[in-house]
Write an enzyme that holds these catalytic residues in place. Structure first.
Site, mmCIF file in Angstrom:
data_model
loop_
_atom_site.group_PDB
_atom_site.id
_atom_site.type_symbol
_atom_site.label_atom_id
_atom_site.label_comp_id
_atom_site.label_asym_id
_atom_site.label_seq_id
_atom_site.Cartn_x
_atom_site.Cartn_y
_atom_site.Cartn_z
ATOM 1 N N ASP A 240 0.845 -1.193 0.000
ATOM 2 C CA ASP A 240 0.000 0.000 0.000
ATOM 3 C C ASP A 240 0.881 1.244 0.000
ATOM 4 O OD1 ASP A 240 -2.901 1.071 0.541
ATOM 5 O OD2 ASP A 240 -1.534 2.224 1.816
ATOM 6 N N LYS B 9 -2.269 6.389 -4.110
ATOM 7 C CA LYS B 9 -3.367 7.324 -3.796
ATOM 8 C C LYS B 9 -3.125 8.712 -4.380
ATOM 9 C CE LYS B 9 -3.747 4.781 0.516
ATOM 10 N NZ LYS B 9 -2.366 4.531 0.940
ATOM 11 N N TYR C 229 3.262 9.890 0.762
ATOM 12 C CA TYR C 229 4.214 9.307 1.723
ATOM 13 C C TYR C 229 5.667 9.667 1.380
ATOM 14 C CZ TYR C 229 0.072 6.451 2.898
ATOM 15 O OH TYR C 229 -1.188 6.023 3.224
ATOM 16 N N HIS D 239 -7.255 9.961 -1.830
ATOM 17 C CA HIS D 239 -6.697 9.817 -0.481
ATOM 18 C C HIS D 239 -7.621 10.369 0.615
ATOM 19 C CE1 HIS D 239 -2.465 9.309 1.432
ATOM 20 N NE2 HIS D 239 -3.398 9.031 2.315
#
Ligand code: A2P
Length: 317
Positions: free
Chosen positions: A43, A77, A48, A110
């Site tokens: 994931d 995302k 990130y 997201h």
């Protein structure tokens, strides 16, 4: 390994590796090791900040014969700053480039929150855009186009409450197939889970271990300790497993995908082993009674003073 089945019968491994907070310099080895251990679901998210390193790990794992692309499930995302329909496809393509892939298995919106382009995290009211300016339905349409262009095999959402899902379902040409939300024994999300099940929307649980490694500014001083709760410990002892494994197993036993994050070899192994843990009905119910509607990720960043978003836009309760 159990799987969650999508509408076209594609199967997502129910246990995946979470990569939020997996630092660069560490995430490469974590992903390589996870794949060696048997993880087949990773994931990711543009937000990130580590997709390039993860991409290198994928590319080396494919080249080294550890796994084939078609055996791996990769989620990414769309960040909040890329909700403008014309920005959606370039954002997905940027993730693909970083991840060194030519398609994603799953692309999620997201958050149901829009930010001005280039804003990574909002600092002031002007950093936000309201959903009247950039409606979810328009962003979703652009995600549908990405699906049709075969840049991703599935599309879904993250952090959507019942109200937001209902709005989306009304206008969507292609229904969201999955909703990724915070879900653990302290936040059972009973109504949301029931709603998603009634609409055939699959669920993925994030922060299943309580995300204790998130930044201090996101933490409350009196946070309850999920991994140390006496009931979790007792069930762990009874099954001769660790508290982390109980939390992962609790989700899997309820048919909810789960993405514990680790960059530690031993814990990667420990977490993967939880995919075969069977908890009995009593244990599942006992753990379910720990619900205290506690959010580790409370979204306060999106509802700062002057923002067009309120907690009710995000959460059901
Ligand atoms: P580490 O990466 O050093 O293993 P979440 O998935 O809820 O975001 O939680 C991630 C946090 O939990 C990280 O601090 C991670 O540390 C830690 N963690 C991962 N697996 C376990 C486990 N089996 N037991 C305890 N802590 C764990």
């Amino acid at each position: 390994m159990k799987y969650l089945e999508f509408r076209n019968k594609d199967k997502m491994p129910i246990l995946g590796l979470g990569t939020w907070k997996s630092n660069t310099g560490q995430v490469y080895e974590a992903v390589r090791e996870a794949i060696r251990l048997g993880y087949r679901h990773v994931d990711c998210a543009a937000a990130y900040g580590n997709e390039a390193e993860i991409g290198q790990a994928f590319s080396d794992a494919f080249a080294g014969g550890d796994v084939k692309r078609e055996e791996l499930w990769v989620t990414s995302k769309l960040w909040n700053a890329d909700h403008e329909p014309r920005d959606v496809r370039p954002a997905l393509e940027k993730s693909l480039e970083a991840l060194k892939l030519d398609y994603l298995d799953l692309y999620l919106m997201h958050w149901p929150v829009a930010l001005r382009p280039e804003v990574s995290l909002p600092e002031k009211p002007e950093d936000f855009r309201s959903l009247d300016e950039v409606p979810i339905s328009a962003t979703w349409k652009a995600m549908e186009a990405c699906l049709e262009a075969k840049l991703t095999r599935h599309i879904g959402v993250s952090n959507f409450n019942i109200g937001k899902l209902e709005e989306l379902i009304k206008t969507a040409g292609i229904q969201p197939e999955i909703n990724q939300v915070e879900l653990h024994p302290f936040l059972r999300q009973k109504k949301l889970v029931a709603y998603c099940r009634s609409k055939g929307i699959l669920l993925t649980a994030y922060s299943p271990l309580g995300s204790s490694d998130r930044p201090e500014r996101m933490k409350a001083t009196d946070e309850p300790a999920l991994l140390e709760h006496p009931v979790i410990r007792e069930v762990a002892e009874a099954n001769e497993v660790t508290p982390g494994q109980v939390l992962i197993g609790w989700s899997i036993n309820r048919g909810i995908a789960v993405i514990p994050k680790s960059t530690n070899k031993d814990r990667l192994k420990e977490n993967f082993a939880a995919s075969t843990l069977t908890l009995n009905k009593d244990e599942i119910e006992r753990i379910g009674r720990l619900d205290q509607k506690y959010r580790f990720i409370n979204g306060s960043l999106w509802t700062m003073e002057g923002s067009p978003y309120e907690p009710a836009d995000l959460w059901d309760d």
